[in-house]
Enzyme design. Structure first.
Site, PDB file in Angstrom:
ATOM      1  N   LYS A  58       0.834  -1.180   0.000  1.00  0.00           N
ATOM      2  CA  LYS A  58       0.000   0.000   0.000  1.00  0.00           C
ATOM      3  C   LYS A  58       0.886   1.255   0.000  1.00  0.00           C
ATOM      4  CE  LYS A  58      -0.935   1.995   3.879  1.00  0.00           C
ATOM      5  NZ  LYS A  58       0.296   2.472   4.532  1.00  0.00           N
TER       6      LYS A  58
ATOM      7  N   HIS B  77      -0.531  -4.571   6.441  1.00  0.00           N
ATOM      8  CA  HIS B  77       0.158  -5.322   7.497  1.00  0.00           C
ATOM      9  C   HIS B  77      -0.667  -5.399   8.785  1.00  0.00           C
ATOM     10  CE1 HIS B  77       1.615  -1.370   8.914  1.00  0.00           C
ATOM     11  NE2 HIS B  77       1.848  -1.964  10.063  1.00  0.00           N
TER      12      HIS B  77
ATOM     13  N   LYS C 258      -1.316  -8.671  12.116  1.00  0.00           N
ATOM     14  CA  LYS C 258      -1.052  -8.544  13.552  1.00  0.00           C
ATOM     15  C   LYS C 258      -1.825  -9.629  14.297  1.00  0.00           C
ATOM     16  CE  LYS C 258      -0.078  -3.601  13.442  1.00  0.00           C
ATOM     17  NZ  LYS C 258       1.204  -3.265  14.024  1.00  0.00           N
TER      18      LYS C 258
ATOM     19  N   GLU D 285       0.063   7.312  16.836  1.00  0.00           N
ATOM     20  CA  GLU D 285       1.512   7.088  16.779  1.00  0.00           C
ATOM     21  C   GLU D 285       2.239   8.240  17.458  1.00  0.00           C
ATOM     22  OE1 GLU D 285       3.032   5.293  12.958  1.00  0.00           O
ATOM     23  OE2 GLU D 285       1.357   6.473  12.221  1.00  0.00           O
TER      24      GLU D 285
ATOM     25  N   ASP E  79      -2.979   7.149   3.984  1.00  0.00           N
ATOM     26  CA  ASP E  79      -1.930   6.314   4.568  1.00  0.00           C
ATOM     27  C   ASP E  79      -2.507   5.306   5.574  1.00  0.00           C
ATOM     28  OD1 ASP E  79       0.819   5.636   4.943  1.00  0.00           O
ATOM     29  OD2 ASP E  79       0.876   6.794   6.803  1.00  0.00           O
TER      30      ASP E  79
ATOM     31  N   HIS F 174      -5.722   0.514   6.812  1.00  0.00           N
ATOM     32  CA  HIS F 174      -5.678  -0.122   8.140  1.00  0.00           C
ATOM     33  C   HIS F 174      -6.975   0.076   8.943  1.00  0.00           C
ATOM     34  CE1 HIS F 174      -1.578  -0.563   7.091  1.00  0.00           C
ATOM     35  NE2 HIS F 174      -1.120   0.562   7.571  1.00  0.00           N
TER      36      HIS F 174
ATOM     37  N   LYS G 213      -0.334  11.163  13.695  1.00  0.00           N
ATOM     38  CA  LYS G 213       1.105  11.111  13.995  1.00  0.00           C
ATOM     39  C   LYS G 213       1.370  12.103  15.119  1.00  0.00           C
ATOM     40  CE  LYS G 213       2.833   9.074   9.949  1.00  0.00           C
ATOM     41  NZ  LYS G 213       3.183   7.701  10.331  1.00  0.00           N
TER      42      LYS G 213
HETATM   43  C1  BG6 Z   1       2.141   2.234   7.631  1.00  0.00           C
HETATM   44  C2  BG6 Z   1       2.100   3.713   7.388  1.00  0.00           C
HETATM   45  O1  BG6 Z   1       1.278   1.550   6.774  1.00  0.00           O
HETATM   46  O2  BG6 Z   1       1.767   1.965   8.976  1.00  0.00           O
HETATM   47  C3  BG6 Z   1       2.995   4.448   8.357  1.00  0.00           C
HETATM   48  O3  BG6 Z   1       2.512   3.987   6.061  1.00  0.00           O
HETATM   49  C4  BG6 Z   1       2.667   4.068   9.795  1.00  0.00           C
HETATM   50  O4  BG6 Z   1       2.886   5.854   8.198  1.00  0.00           O
HETATM   51  C5  BG6 Z   1       2.618   2.540   9.948  1.00  0.00           C
HETATM   52  O5  BG6 Z   1       3.664   4.606  10.631  1.00  0.00           O
HETATM   53  C6  BG6 Z   1       2.098   2.152  11.318  1.00  0.00           C
HETATM   54  O6  BG6 Z   1       2.234   0.765  11.482  1.00  0.00           O
HETATM   55  P1  BG6 Z   1       2.453   0.138  12.928  1.00  0.00           P
HETATM   56  O7  BG6 Z   1       2.418  -1.331  12.702  1.00  0.00           O
HETATM   57  O8  BG6 Z   1       3.755   0.640  13.432  1.00  0.00           O
HETATM   58  O9  BG6 Z   1       1.303   0.632  13.768  1.00  0.00           O
END
Ligand code: BG6
Length: 482
Positions: free
Chosen positions: A141, A171, A175, A209, A228, A233, A333
């Site tokens: 993605k 991803h 998890k 985050e 993003d 997600h 973020k």
């Molecule tokens: C990614 C985004 O898909 O996921 C990033 O592009 C983000 O910007 C990340 O930081 C967050 O993933 P995780 O697993 O660290 O929560």
């Protein structure tokens, strides 16, 4: 585990170094990779495998400190660097010869590059025969920038690969805790009767985050939090929470239920965008006591950028189970802490015979935490001990790391192993992606046409005040407990 060759296109990039190669290294150390399996990392520049490995080792060093040197040496023996510039067909001829001459059972082509290169690279794979039925292509993605570009990429990739060869990765689906959500919902009879509009007041999904844009300014400024994080997600998590019980765990049984939820998402019209969404952008502040710059001061960000680093949305699902239940989604973020969680707020008792504790939060909450630790917490009221009839809140806690002391595969490791084994269930089908873009696009377009900039918030907070206001209009509160 079958024998495989993995072609990592973009093998010199950030994703390969930070996520993919560490995940493969973990799988190697756990003895999960076939002894003959190879990893062919590609990049556009000439380099030798030795040089590539030396740079990789530098980049991965903090994570390697606890690994026995023998493990690293045997992992590196699987690696090979191949120059492959998308504009140079002869590079791909050589790459294909290298793979096809060995005839591994499975070939995985992982496109860890900018999406505008997906089509020319797939063309090269098609031309050189790297699209035979044992080849699987993994698409990172964001797949496109909007619905049209997403469809254009999907259509172009479909010219060379059948749908069952295409693994669109998100991803979050890898998890452990996200799969646990399925186990909790569909492995127990306990929650299912309550998992509906009659008993649920609202659902909140947060991915917060502490990190900022981390050297990805150019990419991020073109992308923003909605593309993003929300389009993929957050909507995938929403599907997992809201979908009907699938008839089995087969890949299409689950994906058929997810697409129904995406189709049932009530469109947010341009007139509703201001009322149902909040976009924010961080200003300088502090994270864990350390000062951090604002978004506009980050390298690679346009000084007048209107890209959002925070999004909150009130979503609704128009079906019998969920009609009228708000699904509040939020991501950002540089937030106060790193936390990803799903919170189910249950309705209050229909008739209170005990005095109610003075708090606005619903008393019965199920909090499924995905990050930083994996836990499930069920909040409810009990009698306060002593000579009183007062109630007091308490919780039942399940901390997975303490309860199950076993090695847990990271999200990328699990998903890479699934590609090698040919399991598509945790990957996103083309129609899901289209539907998710269809839902976010009016929001993107309305923001782009708006004369109002994103709302500022200080780094190290929970986002702009408008995010709390979004919920307070419904007499709701974000669940914030760290
Ligand atoms: C990614 C985004 O898909 O996921 C990033 O592009 C983000 O910007 C990340 O930081 C967050 O993933 P995780 O697993 O660290 O929560």
């Amino acid at each position: 585990m079958p024998d495989f060759d993995m072609v990592l296109v973009g093998g010199t990039g950030d994703l390969a170094r930070r996520k993919l190669l560490p995940a493969l290294f973990d799988a190697h150390r756990a003895g999960l990779l076939h002894p003959a399996a190879r990893i062919l990392a590609t990049g556009s520049h000439p380099s030798t495998t030795e040089e590539y490995v030396a740079t990789l080792e530098q980049g991965m060093r903090p994570g390697l400190e606890h690994a026995p040197p023998g493990d690293w040496a045997s992992f590196v023996a699987r690696l090979c660097y191949v120059q492959a510039d998308a504009r140079q067909p002869e590079h791909f001829d050589a790459l294909a010869r290298k793979v096809l001459s060995r005839q591994p059972e499975v070939v995985v082509c992982y496109l860890a590059t900018a999406p505008h290169l997906f089509v020319p690279i797939c063309e090269q794979f098609g031309r050189t025969g790297l699209n035979q039925s044992n080849v699987r292509v993994v698409l990172e993605k964001p797949l496109g920038h909007d619905l049209d570009s997403n469809e254009a990429i999907n259509a172009a990739v479909a010219r060379y690969f059948a749908e069952e060869q295409i693994y669109r990765i998100d991803h979050y689906l890898g998890k452990e805790s996200v799969q646990n959500l399925m186990a909790i919902r569909f492995g127990n009879a306990l929650f299912e009767p309550l998992w509906r509009r009659e008993w649920v007041q609202d659902v909140q999904i947060t991915i917060a985050e502490e990190l900022g844009v981390e050297g990805r300014g150019d990419f991020y400024d073109q992308t923003g939090a909605l593309r993003d994080m929300v389009q993929n997600h957050l909507l995938q998590l929403l599907c997992m929470v809201a979908m009907e019980p699938p008839t089995s765990l087969t890949e299409d049984a689950v994906r058929d239920e997810k697409i129904k939820i995406l189709k049932a998402l009530k469109p947010i019209t341009p007139q509703e965008v201001a009322e149902k969404t909040v976009r924010g952008q961080y200003r300088a502040g502090a994270i864990a006591g350390k000062p951090v710059p604002g978004y506009l001061e980050e390298p690679g960000i346009a000084p007048d950028s209107r890209t959002e680093t925070f999004v909150a949305i009130k979503a609704e699902i128009a079906n019998w189970r969920w009609a009228g239940v708000p699904f509040y989604l939020r991501t950002g973020k540089r937030m106060q802490s790193r936390v990803a969680e799903i919170v189910i707020h249950f309705r209050d008792v229909p008739h209170a015979i005990f005095p109610r504790p003075l708090t606005l939060s619903p008393q019965n909450r199920l909090v499924i935490r995905l990050q930083p630790e994996e836990s499930i917490r069920l909040y409810f009221l009990v009698k306060q001990p002593g000579d009183t009839v007062a109630l007091t809140p308490t919780s039942l806690d399940l901390d997975f790391a303490n309860s199950f002391k076993v090695r847990r595969a990271g999200a990328y490791e699990r998903l890479l192993l699934d590609v090698i084994r040919g399991r598509l269930g945790l990957f996103v089908r083309r129609d899901e992606q289209v539907q998710a873009w269809r839902w976010v696009e009016p929001i993107i377009d309305t923001w782009a046409d708006s004369s109002l900039p994103p709302k500022p918030y200080t780094a190290g907070t929970w986002g702009p005040a408008a995010s709390s206001a979004l919920l307070s209009r419904d007499d709701a509160l974000w669940h914030e407990e760290v």
